[in-house]
Design a protein around this motif. Structure first.
Motif, PDB file in Angstrom:
ATOM      1  N   ASP A  57      46.537  28.474  30.933  1.00 14.44           N
ATOM      2  CA  ASP A  57      46.650  29.585  30.140  1.00 14.44           C
ATOM      3  C   ASP A  57      45.304  30.479  30.388  1.00 14.44           C
ATOM      4  O   ASP A  57      45.526  31.784  30.572  1.00 14.44           O
ATOM      5  CB  ASP A  57      46.918  29.534  28.883  1.00 14.44           C
ATOM      6  N   VAL A 108      49.440  39.527  29.349  1.00 16.77           N
ATOM      7  CA  VAL A 108      48.773  38.346  29.849  1.00 16.77           C
ATOM      8  C   VAL A 108      47.525  38.185  29.398  1.00 16.77           C
ATOM      9  O   VAL A 108      46.981  37.184  28.763  1.00 16.77           O
ATOM     10  CB  VAL A 108      49.096  37.846  31.191  1.00 16.77           C
ATOM     11  N   ALA A 116      45.157  34.396  32.179  1.00 10.97           N
ATOM     12  CA  ALA A 116      44.908  35.486  31.522  1.00 10.97           C
ATOM     13  C   ALA A 116      43.823  36.112  31.882  1.00 10.97           C
ATOM     14  O   ALA A 116      43.684  37.414  31.852  1.00 10.97           O
ATOM     15  CB  ALA A 116      44.746  34.835  29.946  1.00 10.97           C
ATOM     16  N   ARG A 172      46.251  37.067  25.966  1.00 16.25           N
ATOM     17  CA  ARG A 172      46.435  35.576  25.588  1.00 16.25           C
ATOM     18  C   ARG A 172      45.221  35.128  25.189  1.00 16.25           C
ATOM     19  O   ARG A 172      45.062  33.926  24.800  1.00 16.25           O
ATOM     20  CB  ARG A 172      47.509  34.757  26.612  1.00 16.25           C
ATOM     21  N   SER A 222      44.344  37.981  35.066  1.00 16.82           N
ATOM     22  CA  SER A 222      45.668  38.994  35.112  1.00 16.82           C
ATOM     23  C   SER A 222      45.266  40.424  35.026  1.00 16.82           C
ATOM     24  O   SER A 222      44.342  40.467  34.045  1.00 16.82           O
ATOM     25  CB  SER A 222      46.513  38.365  33.979  1.00 16.82           C
TER      26      SER A 222
END
Length: 485
Positions: A291, A303, A295, A306, A298
């Motif tokens: 994650d 996203v 993130a 996050r 991105s």
């Protein structure tokens, strides 16, 4: 199961593996068990009804935790930084305790020596529903309360979070939080169960932290955001950490610039953001390594956002967001965070259980879930500022302030106002070597939120008052602002 069974499994499964302390002279799992049983005999011989731990981190802490479990009494780790009046009042509630540290208590080394020479068989296993640990909350918004964590709560958390003996013999974890914090308790239990050697840092210093990571070949570490900020912000530090594989953080808001810099400088490290409370036996939601990487890389703002989230809830717990009427709200709508699961205690000494009829605990945290199930924690309900008829979450404004390139830290509070009820006041800490223009920062916030959420005043301080685990002491900020001529 109770905590003694976790230690028995470790001692029987990898008894000769060093599990606490230095890789050359630390305690093996079998040695830890022997000391804990010996200490339990000492406690029982004294007729004590609890073990109060009033010391810094060290081998006495895990010994005391399991000694309390074998003796069938709770461990009470106490904040040794408390003022005399607060400490006296708290200790008065445990007159029959065996005390480690502080005035009238045995010194940690003496405690370990007594444990080493005590004789006798271990007591019979106790009821898993018995209290295992009593932790006093930090009291950032109110007087500290004693949170009762039972064996079944803590064991449930361990079994739901860690695989037995999953760590390699070369793995070592560094814990930098004080022993009176739930993260210290959970780190002792999870690393023991995984078979990972646990090191502690008595008082955080970025240079000493980096030295220990390198010298002790640390693979896993846990810090609070202010600690990571001190590591990342010092331009003179050698931040090479070749053995570090995973770093967990939590306890307070992580400034975006800090985690982004850490991800950039340590691409080989798996970062984990853990959200939890003392009342929930530690972590209930996690933003995992993938994650973080997704993130960070991105271009999609949803996203990317996050990185500010607490991730997704553990499969062993349930989470609901409810409005002021107690109705569960849909994704995207902010409300109050409620948690249910076997690891959730929600119990206070002298009060009893506070879970509702359905078994959910009110965290008193505000938050929301997005459409993909990521949890965004928006601060304590008690911190809400009421300006006119509008409820304003300080965390929303603080998130914007922390994205300003010249702001290293920020706190927003409500001060009395005759017209609006409360006005917004922000205290910011400039980045090292930087300067803050209050008018420019106010305009920065106004452009990203709206005028009603723009601080009326912005004051620069060299640092913010925080607990040792990184939580902002908001009442100290209010006092500092209102006492200023």
């Amino acid at each position: 199961m109770n905590l003694t069974m976790l230690l028995d499994m470790a001692a029987d499964g990898f008894g000769d593996r060093i599990i606490v302390g230095d890789r050359e002279a630390g305690l093996t799992a079998e040695r830890l068990r022997g000391l804990a049983i010996g200490a339990a005999r000492t406690v029982l011989d004294r007729g004590a009804d609890a073990i109060v731990h009033l010391e810094v981190n060290g081998p006495a802490f895990p010994v005391a935790m399991f000694a309390a479990a074998y003796a069938g009494v709770p461990l009470v780790p106490v904040n040794y930084r408390l003022g005399t009046d607060q400490l006296t009042l708290l200790l008065a509630g445990h007159p029959g305790a065996y005390r480690i540290g502080g005035d009238g208590g045995v010194e940690a080394g003496e405690f370990l020596r007594a444990a080493d020479t005590a004789t006798g068989e271990p007591p019979d296993p106790l009821d898993p529903a018995a209290p295992a640990v009593l932790i006093y909350t930090s009291g950032t918004t109110s007087a500290p309360k004693g949170v009762v964590l039972r064996h079944e709560n803590l064991v449930s958390y361990v079994l739901g979070s860690v695989e037995f003996a999953a760590a390699g013999a070369d793995e070592a974890a560094l814990m930098s939080v004080p022993p009176y914090h739930i993260a210290a308790v959970s780190n002792v239990l999870t690393n023991l169960y995984a078979g990972r050697r646990l090191l502690t840092l008595h008082s955080f210093d970025p240079r000493e932290w980096l030295r220990l990571v390198r010298d002790q070949r640390v693979t896993n570490a846990m810090v609070v955001p202010t600690m990571l900020a001190r590591i990342m912000d010092d331009p003179d530090l050698d931040r090479a950490v070749p053995t570090l594989r995973a770093l967990a953080y939590g306890g307070a808001k992580m400034p975006p610039r800090v985690i982004e810099k850490a991800l950039s400088e340590w691409p080989h490290v798996d970062f984990v953001n853990a959200y939890g409370l003392t009342e929930t036996s530690s972590t209930v939601a996690v933003l995992g390594p993938e994650d973080h990487r997704e993130a960070f890389s991105s271009a999609d703002p949803l996203v990317r956002a996050r990185l500010n989230s607490a991730g997704t809830v553990l499969p062993t717990v349930e989470l609901e967001i409810r409005d002021e009427e107690g109705v569960v709200v849909p994704a995207g709508v902010a409300g109050r965070i409620f948690i249910r699961g076997d690891q959730v205690a929600g119990e206070y000494a002298g009060v009893g259980s506070t879970v509702d009829a359905r078994g959910f605990f009110d965290t008193r945290d505000a938050g929301r879930l997005d459409a993909d199930g990521y949890l965004y924690v928006e601060g304590r309900i008690d911190d809400t500022i009421i300006r006119g008829a509008e409820n304003i979450a300080p965390a929303e404004i603080e998130d914007v302030l922390l994205r300003h390139p010249h702001v290293a830290d920020a706190c927003v509070v409500g001060l009395p106002d005759e017209e609006w009820g409360q006005r917004l006041a922000a205290v910011v800490v400039p980045v090292p070597g930087g300067e803050v223009d209050p008018d420019e920062v106010r305009a920065y916030v106004r452009d990203r939120l709206r005028s009603s959420k723009t601080p009326d005043t912005i004051t620069c301080w060299p640092d913010l008052p925080r607990t040792p685990t990184g939580k902002i002491l908001r009442h100290s900020v209010v006092n500092g602002l209102t006492s200023t001529p």
